[in-house]
Design a protein around this motif. Sequence first.
Motif, PDB file in Angstrom:
ATOM      1  N   PHE A  23      61.487 -10.611  53.880  1.00  0.00           N
ATOM      2  CA  PHE A  23      61.125  -9.834  52.692  1.00  0.00           C
ATOM      3  C   PHE A  23      62.346  -9.513  51.834  1.00  0.00           C
ATOM      4  O   PHE A  23      62.271  -9.542  50.601  1.00  0.00           O
ATOM      5  N   TRP A  24      63.470  -9.225  52.466  1.00  0.00           N
ATOM      6  CA  TRP A  24      64.687  -8.969  51.683  1.00  0.00           C
ATOM      7  C   TRP A  24      65.126 -10.234  50.956  1.00  0.00           C
ATOM      8  O   TRP A  24      65.422 -10.209  49.755  1.00  0.00           O
ATOM      9  N   GLY A  25      65.155 -11.355  51.689  1.00  0.00           N
ATOM     10  CA  GLY A  25      65.592 -12.608  51.090  1.00  0.00           C
ATOM     11  C   GLY A  25      64.653 -13.087  49.995  1.00  0.00           C
ATOM     12  O   GLY A  25      65.101 -13.561  48.941  1.00  0.00           O
ATOM     13  N   ALA A  26      63.310 -12.958  50.214  1.00  0.00           N
ATOM     14  CA  ALA A  26      62.345 -13.405  49.215  1.00  0.00           C
ATOM     15  C   ALA A  26      62.464 -12.587  47.940  1.00  0.00           C
ATOM     16  O   ALA A  26      62.425 -13.137  46.819  1.00  0.00           O
ATOM     17  N   ASN A  27      62.608 -11.270  48.090  1.00  0.00           N
ATOM     18  CA  ASN A  27      62.769 -10.419  46.903  1.00  0.00           C
ATOM     19  C   ASN A  27      64.088 -10.701  46.194  1.00  0.00           C
ATOM     20  O   ASN A  27      64.149 -10.682  44.950  1.00  0.00           O
ATOM     21  N   ARG A  28      65.125 -10.989  46.966  1.00  0.00           N
ATOM     22  CA  ARG A  28      66.424 -11.300  46.372  1.00  0.00           C
ATOM     23  C   ARG A  28      66.351 -12.574  45.559  1.00  0.00           C
ATOM     24  O   ARG A  28      66.858 -12.646  44.429  1.00  0.00           O
ATOM     25  N   LEU A  29      65.685 -13.608  46.122  1.00  0.00           N
ATOM     26  CA  LEU A  29      65.544 -14.873  45.406  1.00  0.00           C
ATOM     27  C   LEU A  29      64.699 -14.707  44.146  1.00  0.00           C
ATOM     28  O   LEU A  29      64.986 -15.322  43.113  1.00  0.00           O
ATOM     29  N   LEU A  30      63.668 -13.859  44.250  1.00  0.00           N
ATOM     30  CA  LEU A  30      62.823 -13.619  43.079  1.00  0.00           C
ATOM     31  C   LEU A  30      63.617 -12.945  41.965  1.00  0.00           C
ATOM     32  O   LEU A  30      63.482 -13.293  40.780  1.00  0.00           O
ATOM     33  N   ASP A  31      64.470 -11.982  42.336  1.00  0.00           N
ATOM     34  CA  ASP A  31      65.293 -11.292  41.339  1.00  0.00           C
ATOM     35  C   ASP A  31      66.305 -12.240  40.700  1.00  0.00           C
ATOM     36  O   ASP A  31      66.634 -12.112  39.510  1.00  0.00           O
ATOM     37  N   LEU A  32      66.813 -13.198  41.508  1.00  0.00           N
ATOM     38  CA  LEU A  32      67.763 -14.167  40.963  1.00  0.00           C
ATOM     39  C   LEU A  32      67.076 -15.177  40.052  1.00  0.00           C
ATOM     40  O   LEU A  32      67.639 -15.617  39.039  1.00  0.00           O
ATOM     41  N   ALA A  33      65.840 -15.559  40.427  1.00  0.00           N
ATOM     42  CA  ALA A  33      65.107 -16.549  39.626  1.00  0.00           C
ATOM     43  C   ALA A  33      64.645 -15.970  38.299  1.00  0.00           C
ATOM     44  O   ALA A  33      64.668 -16.659  37.268  1.00  0.00           O
ATOM     45  N   TYR A  34      64.206 -14.702  38.330  1.00  0.00           N
ATOM     46  CA  TYR A  34      63.725 -14.039  37.106  1.00  0.00           C
ATOM     47  C   TYR A  34      64.441 -12.702  36.956  1.00  0.00           C
ATOM     48  O   TYR A  34      63.875 -11.645  37.239  1.00  0.00           O
ATOM     49  N   PRO A  35      65.709 -12.724  36.551  1.00  0.00           N
ATOM     50  CA  PRO A  35      66.476 -11.477  36.458  1.00  0.00           C
ATOM     51  C   PRO A  35      65.948 -10.570  35.351  1.00  0.00           C
ATOM     52  O   PRO A  35      65.596 -11.026  34.263  1.00  0.00           O
ATOM     53  N   ALA A  36      65.870  -9.291  35.684  1.00  0.00           N
ATOM     54  CA  ALA A  36      65.446  -8.304  34.689  1.00  0.00           C
ATOM     55  C   ALA A  36      66.636  -7.564  34.109  1.00  0.00           C
ATOM     56  O   ALA A  36      66.506  -6.860  33.105  1.00  0.00           O
ATOM     57  N   HIS A  37      67.812  -7.704  34.756  1.00  0.00           N
ATOM     58  CA  HIS A  37      69.027  -7.055  34.271  1.00  0.00           C
ATOM     59  C   HIS A  37      69.994  -8.127  33.779  1.00  0.00           C
ATOM     60  O   HIS A  37      70.051  -9.240  34.307  1.00  0.00           O
ATOM     61  N   GLY A  38      70.748  -7.780  32.783  1.00  0.00           N
ATOM     62  CA  GLY A  38      71.700  -8.729  32.228  1.00  0.00           C
ATOM     63  C   GLY A  38      71.108  -9.640  31.179  1.00  0.00           C
ATOM     64  O   GLY A  38      71.792 -10.527  30.652  1.00  0.00           O
ATOM     65  N   VAL A  39      69.822  -9.477  30.922  1.00  0.00           N
ATOM     66  CA  VAL A  39      69.176 -10.235  29.846  1.00  0.00           C
ATOM     67  C   VAL A  39      68.536  -9.229  28.902  1.00  0.00           C
ATOM     68  O   VAL A  39      68.323  -8.074  29.247  1.00  0.00           O
ATOM     69  N   SER A  40      68.212  -9.669  27.726  1.00  0.00           N
ATOM     70  CA  SER A  40      67.701  -8.724  26.734  1.00  0.00           C
ATOM     71  C   SER A  40      66.444  -9.268  26.074  1.00  0.00           C
ATOM     72  O   SER A  40      66.110 -10.444  26.192  1.00  0.00           O
ATOM     73  N   GLY A  41      65.799  -8.360  25.363  1.00  0.00           N
ATOM     74  CA  GLY A  41      64.665  -8.756  24.545  1.00  0.00           C
ATOM     75  C   GLY A  41      63.453  -9.169  25.353  1.00  0.00           C
ATOM     76  O   GLY A  41      63.188  -8.685  26.455  1.00  0.00           O
ATOM     77  N   MET A  42      62.723 -10.119  24.775  1.00  0.00           N
ATOM     78  CA  MET A  42      61.466 -10.551  25.365  1.00  0.00           C
ATOM     79  C   MET A  42      61.661 -11.283  26.692  1.00  0.00           C
ATOM     80  O   MET A  42      60.756 -11.302  27.538  1.00  0.00           O
ATOM     81  N   ARG A  43      62.840 -11.846  26.880  1.00  0.00           N
ATOM     82  CA  ARG A  43      63.075 -12.557  28.137  1.00  0.00           C
ATOM     83  C   ARG A  43      63.017 -11.595  29.323  1.00  0.00           C
ATOM     84  O   ARG A  43      62.455 -11.912  30.370  1.00  0.00           O
ATOM     85  N   ALA A  44      63.627 -10.402  29.174  1.00  0.00           N
ATOM     86  CA  ALA A  44      63.587  -9.404  30.237  1.00  0.00           C
ATOM     87  C   ALA A  44      62.152  -8.957  30.521  1.00  0.00           C
ATOM     88  O   ALA A  44      61.753  -8.792  31.678  1.00  0.00           O
ATOM     89  N   VAL A  45      61.381  -8.785  29.426  1.00  0.00           N
ATOM     90  CA  VAL A  45      59.984  -8.383  29.592  1.00  0.00           C
ATOM     91  C   VAL A  45      59.197  -9.466  30.314  1.00  0.00           C
ATOM     92  O   VAL A  45      58.403  -9.188  31.222  1.00  0.00           O
ATOM     93  N   ASP A  46      59.426 -10.728  29.920  1.00  0.00           N
ATOM     94  CA  ASP A  46      58.731 -11.850  30.559  1.00  0.00           C
ATOM     95  C   ASP A  46      59.099 -11.956  32.038  1.00  0.00           C
ATOM     96  O   ASP A  46      58.241 -12.220  32.894  1.00  0.00           O
ATOM     97  N   ASN A  47      60.387 -11.748  32.345  1.00  0.00           N
ATOM     98  CA  ASN A  47      60.824 -11.822  33.741  1.00  0.00           C
ATOM     99  C   ASN A  47      60.198 -10.718  34.582  1.00  0.00           C
ATOM    100  O   ASN A  47      59.803 -10.950  35.737  1.00  0.00           O
TER     101      ASN A  47
END
Length: 338
Positions: A23-47
């Motif tokens: 569960f830790w690894g799967a959530n980590r990979l999900l955060d790396l694949a669709y980062p919500a931090h370090g991106v801006s605008g609609m991309r962050a919302v989409d992620n």
Amino acid sequence: MASQIVSAILTVLVGVFGCVAYFWGANRLLDLAYPAHGVSGMRAVDNLRRQGLIRPWLFVGPALILLGVYLVYPVVETLRLSLFDRGGTNFVGLANYEWAFGDREFRNSIFNNFLWLLVVPAACTFLGLIIAVLTDRIWWGTIAKSLIFMPLAISFVGASVIWKFIYEYRGGGQTQIGILNAIVQSLGLEPQVWISLPFWNNFFLMAILIWIQTGFAMVILSAALRGIPEETIEAAVIDGANPFQIFWKIMVPQIWGTIAVVWTTITILVLKVFDIVLTMTNGQWNTQVLANLMFDWMFRGGGDFGRGAAIAVVIMLAVVPIMIWNIRQATREADGGH
């Protein structure tokens, strides 16, 4: 013994830490694949939206896979095998079901299961309800409930071994070490081989399951009784109701839904009863039940997959409607009876 204990501990540790790592690894990979931090605008919302869609499946997915492998596939394969011959190669249609309902041992197993269904759920629910009411009125009720609940922690095989000593019979003038025969002998009566007595031996086997499951019924019904408003009981006392009337006319109607759930839960267990019969008699002396008969045909005497699977399907068809009703009733109770 020591190696088995070490093996069990290692299995638990690997299982627990394996789940945590997944569960830790799967959530980590999900955060790396669709980062919500370090991106801006609609991309962050989409992620964030994609994470919200995917994350639940990370938790539910493994359970669904395991259900598919260990539940759905066996059901489908059992249905398929029930239409084939003993080796599971030649299609025979409904021949296995025709054999089952024409077989004397199968009909005897149906009769024995019916006896178990009549006696065990009713006895467990009634005794559990009575004990739940009585133990709430005494200061040592918690200790009593713990002792009555304790058999539920014992496996069916372990409980059967315990009761083997209770029913034990020694012939040839030997001292009776079985508790029941020792009591009978002390009363001047003749000791018996209890588990071989025709018809009545079924009830001696039922006593084991009643001993185990009464604690389950007691705990669930005790919790339901505590949910009855005190004002209802006090109003009944003021109106002159005696304890018997309070029990039958006030308490029981208000927890009837819980009683039904307990009853049907034990009914499902009874339909699948296997361990006790296998350990105590192995189906001898007219004690055969459907699950034990299925085991005999499926795995003994060379094995007949077709007939064994047909018996398994009969058990499944008997269990599923009761299980569905039980789930609906439990859901209705959780929703406040609506």
